[in-house]
Design an enzyme around this catalytic site. Structure first.
Site, PDB file in Angstrom:
ATOM      1  CE  LYS A 167      13.446   2.491   2.229  1.00 54.50           C
ATOM      2  NZ  LYS A 167      13.312   2.191   0.813  1.00 54.50           N
TER       3      LYS A 167
ATOM      4  CG  ASP B 259       8.865  -1.865  -0.649  1.00 52.31           C
ATOM      5  OD1 ASP B 259       8.650  -1.035   0.252  1.00 52.31           O
ATOM      6  OD2 ASP B 259       9.865  -1.843  -1.383  1.00 52.31           O
TER       7      ASP B 259
ATOM      8  CD  GLN C 264      15.381   2.281  -2.280  1.00 52.02           C
ATOM      9  OE1 GLN C 264      15.187   1.805  -1.162  1.00 52.02           O
ATOM     10  NE2 GLN C 264      14.685   3.304  -2.747  1.00 52.02           N
TER      11      GLN C 264
END
Ligand code: NAP
Length: 309
Positions: free
Chosen positions: A67, A134, A111
């Site tokens: 990422k 997200d 994460q």
């Protein structure tokens, strides 16, 4: 793509088209990079993405590194935050609070999975919804479910882009989503419903999965069960999006397979995503697209239509 009577594509075809998610994702990242250049030129703003990781889960470390690399490649500012595995939940919530308030940060990603002593729901719901790239915050789930502007979870967004590219309008198609998780199955079903598909959702207690699969013109599978769906179940001509990523041993070697038995499915489907190289690369590309979108919304710039749901 023309619709035929029973299925979605030409029934006389002997093998499905392979949907190249890797190439599509590369094009998408290029579009994001072009928009980053525009924002810099027109507004003097560089989109900023904060990636927060707690502990050192090996798989998460690889994802986070990818990422960060791709964030830099599209010209965005990446901000990495690493907390030790024994950091307290309060430390993490305080960090998120600082990132929420920081105007140079347009997207925040925590994460997952988090260590067991942390409440992932509480952590995610602490992120400002507008920065929740997200799309996991309960406000974004609610906005999506009620047809309002939301941050859309990256994996289902990527699947939607692949389906639109393949089929154009999705209106009227019979769609089945196998898997009902909050991060893939449910938002996927919401997106398909918003496209005016007739949507079913299957899960571990679905009574006759085969019968459901046989009807689907669009089949999205996110169950996390290696080769759960055999090719014989698939409706001829269907478009199959395989989200599953399963590491199994075959002929003494570790291989990655999807939730659909690819070889059999490719003989019947009209088009199918491979694993790897299908949905996987779309997820990070959509994270970057979401960060760009969050930045545009924060500064009142126009949102490029091809980057949103
Ligand atoms: P998850 O949270 O474990 O959810 C799995 C869903 O599948 C649940 O709704 C479960 O039903 C359902 N299910 C399990 N076994 C089933 C069966 N035999 N028949 C029908 N439904 C079944 O998984 P997830 O996070 O959504 O991820 C799903 C898969 O996608 C995993 O392989 C994951 O690695 C992969 N994934 C890939 C990407 C990517 O970028 N390509 C991103 C995210 C996830 P219940 O609700 O009844 O338990």
């Amino acid at each position: 793509m023309k619709r035929s009577g029973a299925g979605v594509t030409d029934m006389n075809k002997v093998r499905a088209d392979i949907i190249d998610g890797k190439a599509f994702a590369a094009t998408l990242r290029q579009k994001v990079a072009t928009q980053v250049t525009r924002l810099k030129a027109e507004y003097g703003i560089v989109p900023g993405l904060a990636v927060v990781m707690v502990g050192e889960d090996p798989a998460s470390t690889v994802y986070v590194r990818n990422k960060e690399r791709m964030t830099a490649e599209v010209g965005m500012n990446g901000h990495a935050f690493r907390l030790p595995a024994d950091a307290s939940e309060t430390e993490l919530l305080n960090l998120i609070g600082r990132l929420n308030a920081d105007t140079a940060i347009h997207g925040i990603l925590v994460q997952l999975p988090l260590p067991a002593h942390m409440d992932a729901r509480k952590v995610i719901n602490t992120i400002t919804p507008e920065k929740d790239v997200d799309g996991f915050h309960v406000v974004n789930a609610g906005l999506l479910a009620t047809g309002q502007e939301a941050m859309v979870p990256c994996t289902p967004l990527g699947c939607l882009m692949l389906l639109r590219d393949r089929l154009g309008s999705l209106a009227g198609y019979k769609a089945l989503v196998v898997g009902a998780s909050n991060i893939v199955g449910k938002p996927m079903a919401q997106l398909l419903l918003a496209e005016k598909c007739t949507v079913s959702i299957a899960h571990s207690r679905t009574r006759d999965l085969e019968a459901e699969v046989r009807q689907a013109e669009i089949l999205v599978v996110a169950a996390g069960r290696a080769e759960l769906i055999p090719g014989e179940w698939i409706r001829p001509g269907a478009v199959v999006i395989d989200v599953g990523i399963n590491r199994i041993e075959r002929d003494g070697k570790a291989v990655l397979v999807g939730d659909v038995a690819f070889e059999g499915a490719a003989k019947v489907a009209g088009a199918i995503t491979p694993v790897p190289g299908g949905v996987g690369p779309m997820t990070i590309a959509c994270l970057l697209a979401n960060t760009l979108t969050a930045c545009c919304r924060a500064i009142g710039a126009s949102e490029p239509a091809e980057l949103v749901a």
